[in-house]
Design a protein around this motif. Structure first.
Motif, short mmCIF file in Angstrom:
data_model
loop_
_atom_site.label_atom_id
_atom_site.label_comp_id
_atom_site.label_asym_id
_atom_site.label_seq_id
_atom_site.Cartn_x
_atom_site.Cartn_y
_atom_site.Cartn_z
N VAL A 1 0.84 -1.19 0.00
CA VAL A 1 0.00 0.00 0.00
C VAL A 1 0.88 1.24 0.00
CG1 VAL A 1 -1.80 1.23 1.28
CG2 VAL A 1 -1.75 -1.27 1.31
N ARG B 1 2.19 4.60 0.98
CA ARG B 1 2.07 5.29 2.26
C ARG B 1 1.38 6.65 2.12
NH1 ARG B 1 6.91 5.59 6.24
NH2 ARG B 1 5.64 4.40 7.67
N THR C 1 -2.53 5.70 0.86
CA THR C 1 -3.07 4.35 1.13
C THR C 1 -3.63 3.67 -0.13
OG1 THR C 1 -5.30 5.08 1.80
CG2 THR C 1 -3.61 4.93 3.54
#
Length: 157
Positions: free
Chosen positions: A79, A81, A84
């Motif tokens: 994912v 950062r 997301t």
């Protein structure tokens, strides 16, 4: 031309068929139905932070809870950062062997939401094989009448 009688019968998919390919693709019936819940049936933990294509990516491992009836031994999510955004999912068997990888790309706004519009599923057992889903448009948060998915309505021609 008459069709065989079994063409119009209702077929219920048992749990044993959830790992079967969906319409000959590299996606499974479980990918479409999502019988299990990633939030309720799995325990999650961050296992690393890695660079990927100039972005910081968090790796999250999902391990099934002891009494969960799930398909995978574990799933690793990659994912981004910053926002997301999902970039990749790795699916592992109960023996810990990686079985397939789903990658997400072409992030853009669709139906008022920003999301990946290209999904590539690659099975490890078939090098060079893949199935791609391209999302061209979507409508979210529109109510759907329960009658749409009734047996009577689904059996209409």
């Amino acid at each position: 031309m008459e069709l065989p009688a079994n063409v119009e019968r209702i077929v219920k998919i048992p749990p044993s068929m959830m790992l079967q390919p969906w319409m000959g693709s590299d996606f499974t019936n479980d990918d479409l139905v999502k019988e299990s819940s990633i939030l309720e049936d799995y325990t999650h933990k961050v296992i690393g932070t890695v660079p990927l294509d100039g972005e910081t990516v968090v790796q999250i491992e999902a391990v099934p809870k002891p009494d969960s009836a799930v398909v995978w031994g574990r799933i690793v999510y990659w994912v981004r950062r910053a926002d997301t955004m999902p970039l990749k999912q790795e699916f592992f068997s109960e023996r810990g062997e990686r079985v397939r990888v789903l990658t997400f790309s072409d992030v853009r706004k669709v139906g008022g939401r920003t999301l990946p519009t290209r999904w590539d599923m690659r099975p490890d057992a078939k090098p060079g094989n893949s199935t791609t889903v391209v999302l061209k448009d979507a409508v979210f948060d529109r109510p759907v009448d329960d009658e749409i998915f009734s047996q009577r309505n689904l059996q209409k021609r």
